[in-house]
Design an enzyme around this catalytic site. Structure first.
Site, PDB file in Angstrom:
ATOM      1  N   ASP A   1       0.829  -1.098   0.444  1.00 23.93           N
ATOM      2  CA  ASP A   1      -0.337  -0.022   0.127  1.00 23.93           C
ATOM      3  C   ASP A   1       1.228   0.601   0.545  1.00 23.93           C
ATOM      4  O   ASP A   1       1.036   2.176   0.744  1.00 23.93           O
ATOM      5  CB  ASP A   1      -0.980  -0.127   1.397  1.00 23.93           C
ATOM      6  CG  ASP A   1      -0.110  -0.157   2.678  1.00 23.93           C
ATOM      7  OD1 ASP A   1      -0.984   0.615   3.164  1.00 23.93           O
ATOM      8  OD2 ASP A   1       1.601  -0.506   2.517  1.00 23.93           O
TER       9      ASP A   1
ATOM     10  N   ASN B   1      -2.834   3.107   3.453  1.00 24.60           N
ATOM     11  CA  ASN B   1      -1.401   5.157   3.758  1.00 24.60           C
ATOM     12  C   ASN B   1      -2.786   4.841   2.726  1.00 24.60           C
ATOM     13  O   ASN B   1      -2.824   6.747   3.226  1.00 24.60           O
ATOM     14  CB  ASN B   1      -0.482   4.713   3.228  1.00 24.60           C
ATOM     15  CG  ASN B   1       0.800   3.319   4.106  1.00 24.60           C
ATOM     16  OD1 ASN B   1       0.850   3.922   5.475  1.00 24.60           O
ATOM     17  ND2 ASN B   1       1.166   2.799   3.240  1.00 24.60           N
TER      18      ASN B   1
ATOM     19  N   THR C   1       2.645  -6.242   2.930  1.00 24.54           N
ATOM     20  CA  THR C   1       3.560  -4.883   4.005  1.00 24.54           C
ATOM     21  C   THR C   1       2.207  -4.039   3.919  1.00 24.54           C
ATOM     22  O   THR C   1       2.860  -2.205   3.935  1.00 24.54           O
ATOM     23  CB  THR C   1       4.457  -4.419   2.803  1.00 24.54           C
ATOM     24  OG1 THR C   1       4.171  -3.574   1.534  1.00 24.54           O
ATOM     25  CG2 THR C   1       5.763  -4.695   2.688  1.00 24.54           C
TER      26      THR C   1
ATOM     27  N   PHE D   1      -0.642  -0.435  12.760  1.00 19.23           N
ATOM     28  CA  PHE D   1      -2.376  -0.378  11.145  1.00 19.23           C
ATOM     29  C   PHE D   1      -2.524  -1.603  10.805  1.00 19.23           C
ATOM     30  O   PHE D   1      -3.434  -2.039  10.225  1.00 19.23           O
ATOM     31  CB  PHE D   1      -1.400   0.569  10.666  1.00 19.23           C
ATOM     32  CG  PHE D   1      -2.134   1.563   9.616  1.00 19.23           C
ATOM     33  CD1 PHE D   1      -2.570   0.796   8.391  1.00 19.23           C
ATOM     34  CD2 PHE D   1      -3.207   1.592   9.730  1.00 19.23           C
ATOM     35  CE1 PHE D   1      -2.738   1.030   6.938  1.00 19.23           C
ATOM     36  CE2 PHE D   1      -4.772   2.288   8.608  1.00 19.23           C
ATOM     37  CZ  PHE D   1      -3.702   1.582   7.500  1.00 19.23           C
ATOM     38  N   ASN D   2      -1.856  -2.018   9.726  1.00 17.87           N
ATOM     39  CA  ASN D   2      -1.547  -3.151   8.751  1.00 17.87           C
ATOM     40  C   ASN D   2      -3.042  -4.439   9.658  1.00 17.87           C
ATOM     41  O   ASN D   2      -3.827  -4.785   8.712  1.00 17.87           O
ATOM     42  CB  ASN D   2      -0.481  -3.775   8.370  1.00 17.87           C
ATOM     43  CG  ASN D   2       0.432  -2.507   7.912  1.00 17.87           C
ATOM     44  OD1 ASN D   2      -0.326  -2.076   7.165  1.00 17.87           O
ATOM     45  ND2 ASN D   2       1.465  -3.323   7.336  1.00 17.87           N
TER      46      ASN D   2
ATOM     47  N   ASP E   1       6.799   0.919   1.739  1.00 18.52           N
ATOM     48  CA  ASP E   1       6.484  -0.299   1.207  1.00 18.52           C
ATOM     49  C   ASP E   1       7.544   0.463  -0.038  1.00 18.52           C
ATOM     50  O   ASP E   1       8.005  -0.375  -0.675  1.00 18.52           O
ATOM     51  CB  ASP E   1       5.173   0.263   0.516  1.00 18.52           C
ATOM     52  CG  ASP E   1       3.949   0.095   1.598  1.00 18.52           C
ATOM     53  OD1 ASP E   1       4.158   1.104   2.161  1.00 18.52           O
ATOM     54  OD2 ASP E   1       3.216  -1.295   1.305  1.00 18.52           O
TER      55      ASP E   1
ATOM     56  N   HIS F   1       9.387   0.493   7.893  1.00 18.29           N
ATOM     57  CA  HIS F   1       8.776  -1.237   8.416  1.00 18.29           C
ATOM     58  C   HIS F   1       8.683  -2.332   7.356  1.00 18.29           C
ATOM     59  O   HIS F   1       9.581  -2.901   7.765  1.00 18.29           O
ATOM     60  CB  HIS F   1       7.432  -0.817   8.683  1.00 18.29           C
ATOM     61  CG  HIS F   1       7.262   0.432   9.425  1.00 18.29           C
ATOM     62  ND1 HIS F   1       7.197   0.240  11.378  1.00 18.29           N
ATOM     63  CD2 HIS F   1       6.531   1.722   9.292  1.00 18.29           C
ATOM     64  CE1 HIS F   1       6.590   1.302  11.837  1.00 18.29           C
ATOM     65  NE2 HIS F   1       6.691   2.414  10.932  1.00 18.29           N
ATOM     66  N   ASP F   2       8.156  -1.819   6.211  1.00 23.13           N
ATOM     67  CA  ASP F   2       7.736  -2.773   4.914  1.00 23.13           C
ATOM     68  C   ASP F   2       9.609  -2.823   4.201  1.00 23.13           C
ATOM     69  O   ASP F   2       9.524  -4.532   4.051  1.00 23.13           O
ATOM     70  CB  ASP F   2       7.141  -1.611   3.971  1.00 23.13           C
ATOM     71  CG  ASP F   2       5.643  -1.452   4.536  1.00 23.13           C
ATOM     72  OD1 ASP F   2       5.540  -0.593   4.219  1.00 23.13           O
ATOM     73  OD2 ASP F   2       5.794  -2.333   5.601  1.00 23.13           O
TER      74      ASP F   2
HETATM   75  O1  RIB Z   1       2.352   0.347  11.096  1.00 19.09           O
HETATM   76  C1  RIB Z   1       3.451   0.411   9.684  1.00 19.09           C
HETATM   77  C2  RIB Z   1       2.909   0.110   8.641  1.00 19.09           C
HETATM   78  O2  RIB Z   1       1.269   1.015   8.466  1.00 19.09           O
HETATM   79  C3  RIB Z   1       3.756  -0.262   7.327  1.00 19.09           C
HETATM   80  O3  RIB Z   1       3.395  -0.964   6.509  1.00 19.09           O
HETATM   81  C4  RIB Z   1       2.920   1.178   6.758  1.00 19.09           C
HETATM   82  O4  RIB Z   1       3.533   1.470   5.286  1.00 19.09           O
HETATM   83  C5  RIB Z   1       1.614   1.184   6.671  1.00 19.09           C
HETATM   84  O5  RIB Z   1       1.158   0.809   5.766  1.00 19.09           O
HETATM   85 CA    CA Z   2       3.022  -0.432   4.180  1.00 16.95          CA
END
Ligand code: RIB
Ligand code: CA
Length: 318
Positions: free
Chosen positions: A18, A47, A132, A173-174, A23, A247-248
């Site tokens: 996303d 996102n 991701t 979040f994901n 990403d 993160h990703d």
């Molecule tokens: O919490 C971080 C995640 O949420 C990452 O994948 C960032 O790109 C968002 O999608």
């Molecule tokens: Ca992401």
């Protein structure tokens, strides 16, 4: 998977994402690493809305000269939950802050589900799914084509947290975005690598690292440096950090370098019924549930090694 001596194993991947600044880093890394081979990219709302995450994936592939990689759009909302208001810190486009080209090619007219099933059926060996974003597309794939689960080698996902969340106190979040989808994935029996906040909040792209991207002297280097500077603003304001967490990229780099992350094999369950705990990934460290471990959960990372992998990857593009 076994390979002849001296042959770099090229692990076939589907990247579901996303974009999103981190990403974009994950995508560059996946495309650049000799150990990995990106068969397809699918996009999901996260996102930003689906139209923007899809456009952003195409923009990054255009920048990197990889419009040969097929892209298909997937879910524009969670399986059950109400859609959320897109987070603001990726900017209006979902990938603000840099001179990214417009897409040179469109997404395919098929859905992410169709592209993923076609790709899995055609692959000569089981395919690794890197996720991701919210896990909606992956869950729908598992539900729509259960017979293809055996064609999935493993799922390497960025998501979850054994400690504090980033979207609520409980949840990352994901997973928060589509807890029912995450539950389907974690219950699937497919091997899971979980790059949660416990490890990704160590994966900061600091100013000297961003300077290395600028120092590449290429358009790709400049664009990724600008993307990281933009992504840094939110994290400085919120956490006081000197750089953003990529993160990703951890979910990809861990595949390319298995020693990059120290992990623990744990039973992880996703909370779908809680009010304050929606989307929490609950790790049963003592095996109290009696349910078998289902994930390798990242706990620590060699940050410098990660940054080297990312700078080298971006440096392999013009
Ligand atoms: O919490 C971080 C995640 O949420 C990452 O994948 C960032 O790109 C968002 O999608
Ligand atoms: Ca992401």
């Amino acid at each position: 998977m076994r390979y002849a001596a001296g042959v770099t194993p090229t692990r076939p991947l589907i990247l579901d994402c996303d974009p999103g600044h981190d990403d974009a880093v994950a995508l560059a890394l996946a495309l650049a690493r000799p150990e990995l081979r990106v068969l397809a990219v699918t996009t999901v709302a996260g996102n930003a809305g689906l139209d923007r995450t899809t456009r952003n994936a195409l923009r990054v592939l255009t920048l990197l000269g990889r419009t040969d990689v097929p892209v298909a759009a997937g879910a524009d909302r969670p399986i059950v939950r109400e859609p959320w208001a897109p987070v603001g810190f990726h900017g209006e486009s979902g990938l603000d802050g840099a001179d990214l080209p417009e897409p040179a090619v469109p997404a395919l007219s098929v859905t992410a589900l169709e592209l993923a099933t076609t790709t899995l059926r055609a692959a000569a060996e089981p395919v690794t799914i890197v996720a991701t974003g919210p896990l909606t597309n992956v869950a729908l794939l598992l539900r729509a084509a259960p017979g293809l689960a055996g064609r999935i080698a493993e799922i390497s996902l960025m998501g979850g947290s054994l400690s504090q969340g980033n979207t609520t106190a409980s949840a990352e979040f994901n997973i928060w975005a589509d807890p029912e989808a995450a539950e389907i994935v974690f219950e699937s029996g497919i091997p899971i690598r979980m790059a949660g906040l416990d490890v990704t909040h160590q994966a900061l792209m600091l100013p000297p690292d961003i300077a290395r991207l600028d120092g590449l002297g290429t358009r790709a280097g400049r664009v990724f440096a600008d993307l990281m500077r933009f992504f840094a603003v939110h994290h400085r304001e919120r956490y006081g950090w000197d750089g953003p967490p990529i993160h990703d990229a951890v979910a990809v780099a861990w595949l390319a370098d298995p020693d990059l992350v120290r992990s623990e094999r744990l039973r992880v369950d996703v909370e779908t019924a809680g009010i304050h705990t929606r989307g929490r990934t609950v790790a049963d460290r003592e095996g109290l549930s009696g349910r078998p471990a289902n994930a390798d959960v990242g706990l620590d990372i060699d940050r410098e090694r990660l940054i080297d992998l990312v700078v080298d990857a971006v440096g392999s593009f013009r």
